[in-house]
Design an enzyme around this catalytic site. Structure first.
Site, PDB file in Angstrom:
ATOM      1  CG  ASP A  11      23.700  73.140  39.367  1.00 30.01           C
ATOM      2  OD1 ASP A  11      23.190  72.045  38.624  1.00 30.01           O
ATOM      3  OD2 ASP A  11      24.802  72.687  40.043  1.00 30.01           O
ATOM      4  CD  GLU A 107      19.894  71.410  40.495  1.00 33.77           C
ATOM      5  OE1 GLU A 107      19.012  71.573  39.710  1.00 33.77           O
ATOM      6  OE2 GLU A 107      20.439  70.109  40.817  1.00 33.77           O
TER       7      GLU A 107
END
Ligand code: DCP
Ligand code: MG
Length: 363
Positions: A11, A107
């Site tokens: 992320d 992500e």
């Protein structure tokens, strides 16, 4: 014993804001957000970590953010650029993992179980990926390394920003016991409060609740809570996003206003839908038929029906004809567009996997 998996969740750190700082270094160290204008009822897409110390966060009204931090600079988003960078992340990811599942632009889950990089150490792979992102793209990402998706996602948040955290199979039990339930993806304020009233704050507390109680209180999500409280998550990393539906449509050169013409169009659409669905058929089960009718005044109507009530094939054109015949009179106007589609249920692993897929709104 099933093979022990190695999953990495990556992320990017304050993604949009970091991109803007990278391209404009004099912004470094100053509170910065990306989002809509305060005077146009805009909202914050993201804020850098300096701005977060003022309490600014994603989805907050920009006007409120300005009130909290009058010196805040809010830049308009440059989505094209973020999409481009996201694609570049994936070029790097694919060097390390065959299976990469994007969750959003910044992500992704990587399954590196069989990767030969770094002597097979997922921790070292994550370190190398983060270094390459830094060197090649000038951005930082955080990583979580764990035996499943649930734990990997929790772990990527553990040492954020610009950090990583590994949960080994041996550490799973001890880790979940201490884990507050609000760290579970999908447990928002409402669920956390409901659990709180039941005396549940950590996964250790959650483990005390029998499955029946959880299912009674939380429906399908109860099963997922039961599993994740024990550090169990069998969802596979899926290289493309799970589809919820598939559809085809046609806009007519001239509006049509009679059933034979509609029927001919439906036949074509169903045949196209059959081809399209054929490509993904091994992974999905069609649950509903959908027809969409857009009238010449641009109003539209849709009709959905469960499949298989009378045992007919999902692509039985007669069923689509019947639905169009039923839906058309709702507007009783000439038609400019017709669509036919299917609602889908993913077929992955065990029934438990399917349950958890539906329990988790992000999948
Ligand atoms: N985003 C958005 N609206 C939201 C949440 C996010 O537009 N409500 C966008 C902006 C973010 C990007 O998606 O930069 C990624 O979302 P994240 O939740 O990963 O947030 P960040 O990457 O910005 O910060 P973090 O360091 O917490 O991951
Ligand atoms: Mg992020």
């Amino acid at each position: 014993m099933p093979e022990q998996r190695k999953i990495i969740h990556i992320d990017a750190d304050s993604f949009y804001a970091s991109v803007e700082t990278r391209d404009n270094p004099e912004l470094r160290g100053k509170p910065l957000a990306v989002g809509g204008r305060a005077d146009r009822r805009g909202v914050i897409a993201t804020a850098n970590y300096e701005a977060r110390t003022f309490g600014i966060h994603s989805a907050m009204a920009s006007s409120r953010a300005m009130a909290l931090c009058p010196g805040l600079l809010i830049l308009p988003p440059r989505f094209e650029l973020y999409r481009d960078i996201s694609a570049q992340f994936h070029v790097i990811f694919r060097d390390y993992a065959d299976l990469v599942e994007p969750l959003s632009l910044d992500e992704a889950y990587l399954d590196v179980t069989r990767s030969r990089h770094c002597q097979g150490s997922a921790t070292l792979i994550a370190r190398e990926i983060r270094q390459r992102v830094r060197d090649q793209l000038g951005l930082t990402v955080s990583a979580g390394i764990a035996p499943n998706k649930f734990l990997a996602k929790v772990a990527s948040d553990w040492n954020k920003p610009d950090g990583q955290f590994t949960i080994t199979p041996q550490q799973v039990n001890a880790f979940v016991l201490e884990l507050p339930v609000k760290k579970i993806n999908g447990v928002g304020k409402v669920t956390a409060k409901k659990l709180g009233k039941m005396g549940v704050r950590t996964c250790a507390d959650l483990q005390q609740l029998p499955l029946e109680i959880l299912v009674k209180r939380f429906g399908k999500y109860g099963q997922r809570l039961f599993n994740v409280a024990r550090g169990v998550d069998n969802r596979q990393v899926q290289s493309s996003r799970v589809r919820k539906s598939i559809s085809v449509e046609r806009t007519f050169v001239a509006d049509i206003d009679n059933m034979p013409a509609m029927a001919a169009a439906v036949d074509e659409l169903v045949s196209e839908l059959t081809t399209r669905f054929g490509k993904i058929a091994p992974r999905y089960f069609p649950t509903k038929r959908v027809v969409k009718i857009k009238y010449n005044d641009f109003t539209q109507t849709t009709l959905e029906e469960a499949i298989g009530v009378s045992g007919e094939a999902w692509n039985d054109a007669r069923q689509f004809h019947r639905m169009v015949t039923a839906a058309w009179p709702r507007g009783a106007k000439p038609v400019r567009l017709l669509g036919a589609g299917l609602r889908l249920r993913p077929l992955v692993g065990s029934d438990l996997d399917q349950l958890s897929l539906f329990g988790d709104s992000r999948t």
